[in-house]
Design a protein around this motif. Structure first.
Motif, PDB file in Angstrom:
ATOM      1  N   HIS A  24     -98.066 -14.781 -72.097  1.00  0.00           N
ATOM      2  CA  HIS A  24     -99.121 -15.021 -71.102  1.00  0.00           C
ATOM      3  C   HIS A  24    -100.528 -15.186 -71.702  1.00  0.00           C
ATOM      4  O   HIS A  24    -101.421 -15.707 -71.019  1.00  0.00           O
ATOM      5  N   GLY A  68    -110.191 -10.553 -68.892  1.00  0.00           N
ATOM      6  CA  GLY A  68    -109.910 -10.989 -67.525  1.00  0.00           C
ATOM      7  C   GLY A  68    -108.456 -11.358 -67.330  1.00  0.00           C
ATOM      8  O   GLY A  68    -107.844 -11.009 -66.308  1.00  0.00           O
ATOM      9  N   HIS A  69    -107.856 -12.060 -68.283  1.00  0.00           N
ATOM     10  CA  HIS A  69    -106.450 -12.440 -68.187  1.00  0.00           C
ATOM     11  C   HIS A  69    -105.536 -11.219 -68.286  1.00  0.00           C
ATOM     12  O   HIS A  69    -104.487 -11.162 -67.641  1.00  0.00           O
ATOM     13  N   GLU A 118    -106.281  -8.272 -67.172  1.00  0.00           N
ATOM     14  CA  GLU A 118    -106.364  -7.621 -65.861  1.00  0.00           C
ATOM     15  C   GLU A 118    -105.421  -8.292 -64.869  1.00  0.00           C
ATOM     16  O   GLU A 118    -104.758  -7.609 -64.071  1.00  0.00           O
ATOM     17  N   GLU A 119    -105.323  -9.623 -64.934  1.00  0.00           N
ATOM     18  CA  GLU A 119    -104.395 -10.346 -64.063  1.00  0.00           C
ATOM     19  C   GLU A 119    -102.938 -10.018 -64.404  1.00  0.00           C
ATOM     20  O   GLU A 119    -102.062 -10.074 -63.531  1.00  0.00           O
ATOM     21  N   LEU A 120    -102.706  -9.668 -65.649  1.00  0.00           N
ATOM     22  CA  LEU A 120    -101.358  -9.348 -66.109  1.00  0.00           C
ATOM     23  C   LEU A 120    -100.955  -7.911 -65.772  1.00  0.00           C
ATOM     24  O   LEU A 120     -99.789  -7.541 -65.869  1.00  0.00           O
ATOM     25  N   ARG A 121    -101.898  -7.122 -65.312  1.00  0.00           N
ATOM     26  CA  ARG A 121    -101.672  -5.697 -65.086  1.00  0.00           C
ATOM     27  C   ARG A 121    -100.538  -5.413 -64.094  1.00  0.00           C
ATOM     28  O   ARG A 121     -99.688  -4.548 -64.361  1.00  0.00           O
ATOM     29  N   TYR A 156    -101.690  -0.741 -71.342  1.00  0.00           N
ATOM     30  CA  TYR A 156    -102.780  -1.590 -70.878  1.00  0.00           C
ATOM     31  C   TYR A 156    -104.118  -1.141 -71.473  1.00  0.00           C
ATOM     32  O   TYR A 156    -104.880  -1.952 -72.012  1.00  0.00           O
TER      33      TYR A 156
END
Length: 368
Positions: free
Chosen positions: A184, A195-196, A198-201, A215
């Protein structure tokens, strides 16, 4: 104005004497320092010419002369002779060849060595990797609560990071997390990874038992990777310089030296005067402070800077020779012109590993 050979000799002697003593230089002192016998009256006349040319100035009516800021620039551009004994160059190289250091370690060591060898304050800024893109992540487990991650960018820049987890993390979690990051985040600029990530969290939470632990660890690691590396050494050396006897002024200067943003703003003021020295070095005059800089490259996309900060009365020839030699050593270790060297071999080996494969983590280095 074109100086005569005698004027150049007198001026060079004044600069070098004042550099050592921080005391104004008078005609009587020059009579003893000059190799060629000159009368006091002749020396005074020549000093008056140099003063009218803006190269010398008086601190008060009865004093001798000291070099002006313009005078230092003239000295650096026209009279300075830089040289460094072969033994010093060998010593610098040996320091960094004792073992394989990461670039972050080299930044710190280079700063300490420059400060020690110049008795001034040194700053080393490592390359800013924020604009590079992530190419690969590899993980090497050490135990249930620790692991080493290796990050590789599209420029060949690599860096390792030791993780010590607050809770035990299983090998399957490490493998799954590494696979997620590679699938990803590949191709994402380092400065945009937060930012990416955080989206993957949510996906990490669904697939990993210790998702929050992993994380937080990776978020901190990526922020550190993208940040500009800065090391400052010899802060107390400022206190030994008579030009910095004002404690409040030194405190203000220390605050600037501690913050890369403040330091960059300080060295880029419109009122500063910058003098290029060859293709690598530069002298920046900031009021009664001077900064000697030398660039070094670790790969085609990465550039760092070595800097020595002190009064305008600093031993320019030695400082410039040392920063230049230090740059050579760093480029020798991390440069991209080596083919088949240990840096390239180990970088390729580390980058070739998948997931948690491999027995050891590679050190940070750059390859083309």
């Amino acid at each position: 104005m074109e100086l005569t050979q005698r004027q150049k000799l007198i001026f060079r002697t004044i600069v070098e004497r004042f550099t050592c003593t921080a005391e104004p230089v008078g005609s009587k002192a020059l009579m003893e320092l000059l190799d060629h016998p000159l009368s006091s009256a002749t020396i005074r006349n020549e000093m008056a010419v140099l003063e009218r040319a803006g190269l010398l100035e008086k601190t008060h009516i009865s004093s001798g002369r000291i070099p002006s800021r313009r005078g230092y620039r003239y000295y650096v551009e026209n009279l300075m002779e830089t040289s460094l004994p072969t033994t010093v160059r060998t010593t610098l190289r040996d320091i960094f060849m004792e073992r394989q250091y990461t670039l972050e370690e080299v930044v710190r060591i280079a700063s300490d060595v420059l400060s020690e060898m110049t008795s001034l304050t040194s700053i080393v800024l490592g390359p800013d990797a924020s604009g590079q893109r992530l190419q690969h992540v590899a993980m090497v487990p050490l135990s249930t609560d620790s692991a080493v991650a290796l990050f590789v960018t599209d420029t060949g820049h690599t860096e390792n990071k030791l993780f010590r987890f607050e809770q035990d993390v299983s090998l399957p979690d490490l493998t799954t997390c590494t696979d997620l990051l590679n699938s990803h985040l590949k191709g994402i600029r380092l400065e945009d990874i937060a930012g990416h990530l955080e989206e993957l969290r949510p996906l990490m939470a669904a697939k990993l038992a210790r998702s929050e632990v992993l994380y937080e660890a990776f978020a901190a690691a990526f922020m550190n990777f993208a940040a500009e590396k800065m090391a400052v050494s010899g802060r107390s050396n400022m206190l030994a310089q008579p030009e910095f006897s004002d404690v409040n002024r030194v405190r203000k200067l220390m605050k600037i030296l501690e913050d890369s943003d403040l330091f960059n703003a300080w060295t880029h003021q419109s009122t500063n005067i910058a003098v290029p020295i060859g293709g690598r070095n530069e002298l920046i005059q900031i009021g009664d402070c001077s900064v000697v800089t030398a660039k070094f490259r670790t790969c085609d996309e990465e550039e760092g800077r070595l800097m020595v900060v002190g009064p305008n009365r600093m031993p320019y020839a030695r400082v410039i020779a040392l920063t230049d030699a230090m740059s050579d050593v760093i480029e020798e270790i991390f440069g991209t012109d080596k083919k088949g060297g240990r840096q390239d071999e180990q970088t390729q080996e580390a980058a070739a590993g998948n997931g948690t494969g491999g027995n050891e983590a590679g050190s940070r280095k750059s390859g083309g």
